[in-house]
Design a protein around this motif. Structure first.
Motif, PDB file in Angstrom:
ATOM      1  N   LYS A  31      40.797  57.843  37.874  1.00 59.79           N
ATOM      2  CA  LYS A  31      40.853  59.281  37.592  1.00 59.79           C
ATOM      3  C   LYS A  31      41.422  60.007  38.800  1.00 59.79           C
ATOM      4  O   LYS A  31      41.216  59.599  39.932  1.00 59.79           O
ATOM      5  N   GLY A  32      42.111  61.125  38.523  1.00 61.14           N
ATOM      6  CA  GLY A  32      42.644  61.941  39.610  1.00 61.14           C
ATOM      7  C   GLY A  32      43.749  61.271  40.399  1.00 61.14           C
ATOM      8  O   GLY A  32      43.921  61.537  41.580  1.00 61.14           O
ATOM      9  N   ALA A  80      45.576  61.551  33.043  1.00 60.91           N
ATOM     10  CA  ALA A  80      44.273  62.141  33.381  1.00 60.91           C
ATOM     11  C   ALA A  80      43.297  61.055  33.804  1.00 60.91           C
ATOM     12  O   ALA A  80      42.555  61.222  34.768  1.00 60.91           O
ATOM     13  N   ASP A  81      43.277  59.963  33.074  1.00 66.49           N
ATOM     14  CA  ASP A  81      42.487  58.802  33.475  1.00 66.49           C
ATOM     15  C   ASP A  81      43.048  57.566  32.800  1.00 66.49           C
ATOM     16  O   ASP A  81      43.706  57.643  31.777  1.00 66.49           O
ATOM     17  N   VAL A  82      42.808  56.448  33.441  1.00 65.83           N
ATOM     18  CA  VAL A  82      43.242  55.151  32.919  1.00 65.83           C
ATOM     19  C   VAL A  82      41.986  54.304  32.791  1.00 65.83           C
ATOM     20  O   VAL A  82      41.288  54.069  33.772  1.00 65.83           O
ATOM     21  N   GLN A  83      41.703  53.873  31.587  1.00 63.33           N
ATOM     22  CA  GLN A  83      40.491  53.100  31.313  1.00 63.33           C
ATOM     23  C   GLN A  83      40.758  51.596  31.452  1.00 63.33           C
ATOM     24  O   GLN A  83      41.877  51.143  31.218  1.00 63.33           O
ATOM     25  N   PRO A  84      39.728  50.848  31.825  1.00 58.64           N
ATOM     26  CA  PRO A  84      39.886  49.383  31.848  1.00 58.64           C
ATOM     27  C   PRO A  84      40.202  48.870  30.445  1.00 58.64           C
ATOM     28  O   PRO A  84      39.836  49.497  29.448  1.00 58.64           O
ATOM     29  N   GLY A 120      37.353  58.003  44.004  1.00 59.82           N
ATOM     30  CA  GLY A 120      36.550  56.804  44.188  1.00 59.82           C
ATOM     31  C   GLY A 120      37.299  55.616  44.742  1.00 59.82           C
ATOM     32  O   GLY A 120      36.710  54.553  44.947  1.00 59.82           O
ATOM     33  N   LEU A 121      38.601  55.736  44.986  1.00 61.89           N
ATOM     34  CA  LEU A 121      39.387  54.638  45.554  1.00 61.89           C
ATOM     35  C   LEU A 121      39.887  55.049  46.933  1.00 61.89           C
ATOM     36  O   LEU A 121      40.177  56.222  47.161  1.00 61.89           O
TER      37      LEU A 121
END
Length: 172
Positions: A31-32, A80-84, A120-121
Motif C-alpha cells: 500500500k502507498g 492503491a494496493d497490491v494484494q498477495p 510498512g516496507l
C-alpha cells in the motif's frame, strides 16, 4: 528484500525509448507505493529527469476472454494496493523506468537512481544504469512498418460467450 538490490540496466540507442524494471514484493499487501527517479548523469552531461518516466505494472481488468495472472499493463499512477496472490504467492508490484534518449546524447554509461517506498516496507534505492550506444534510431516519421491482421473467430466467440459458428456468432 534488503541487501538484494541490483541495478536496473537499460541498453539503448540514441533517439529511442527504452525500459527496465524493478519489482517490489511483500508477503502482505503493498500500500502507498511511490517511486521517483533522478536524472541520468553521463559523459558530457545528463539525460534530464523529464526524459525518464516511472510507471507501474498492474493487472488489466478481466474482460471475459483473458484472466492474466501477472501484471500486464503500465499505469502512470501507482496502484492503491497490491494484494498477495492465491496459494501463498507474494504481492508483487513491478515499477518500470522508461528513458527517452535524446538523438544527440553522447554514447556511454549514464547513472541515476530509482527510489521506491511503500507503507510498512523499508525505503529502497535501485541504481539505474543506462548504456547509450553509438548509433541512433531514425526519426519516427522515417520508420517503415508492415502490419498484418488476422481474424480470430475463436476469441470472438469466447469474448461474447456465444457458441462458435452459431447464428449469433455470425451476426457478431
Amino acid at each position: 528484500a534488503p541487501g538484494a538490490e541490483k541495478a536496473i540496466v537499460i541498453v539503448a540507442a540514441r533517439n529511442g525509448t527504452f525500459s527496465g524494471k524493478a519489482v517490489v514484493s511483500s508477503g502482505g499487501a503493498i500500500k502507498g507505493l511511490q517511486a521517483s527517479v533522478t536524472q541520468l548523469a553521463g559523459p558530457g552531461g545528463a539525460i534530464p529527469a523529464a526524459n525518464v518516466q516511472v510507471r507501474y505494472a498492474t493487472l488489466w481488468e478481466n474482460r471475459g476472454w483473458a484472466m492474466p495472472s501477472e501484471p500486464d499493463i503500465l499505469q502512470e499512477a501507482p496502484p492503491a494496493d497490491v494484494q498477495p496472490g492465491e496459494r501463498g504467492r507474494r504481492a508483487v508490484a513491478p515499477v518500470w523506468v522508461t528513458v527517452k534518449v535524446p538523438k544527440d546524447a553522447k554514447p556511454g554509461t549514464y547513472s541515476g537512481e530509482l527510489a521506491v517506498q511503500a507503507q510498512g516496507l523499508p525505503p529502497t534505492k535501485f541504481p539505474v544504469k543506462l548504456e547509450v550506444l553509438s548509433w541512433a534510431l531514425p526519426d519516427p516519421q522515417d520508420y517503415r512498418t508492415w502490419l498484418d491482421f488476422v481474424q480470430s473467430p475463436d476469441t470472438l466467440a469466447v469474448e461474447y460467450k456465444t457458441p462458435l459458428w452459431s447464428d449469433k456468432h455470425w451476426e457478431l
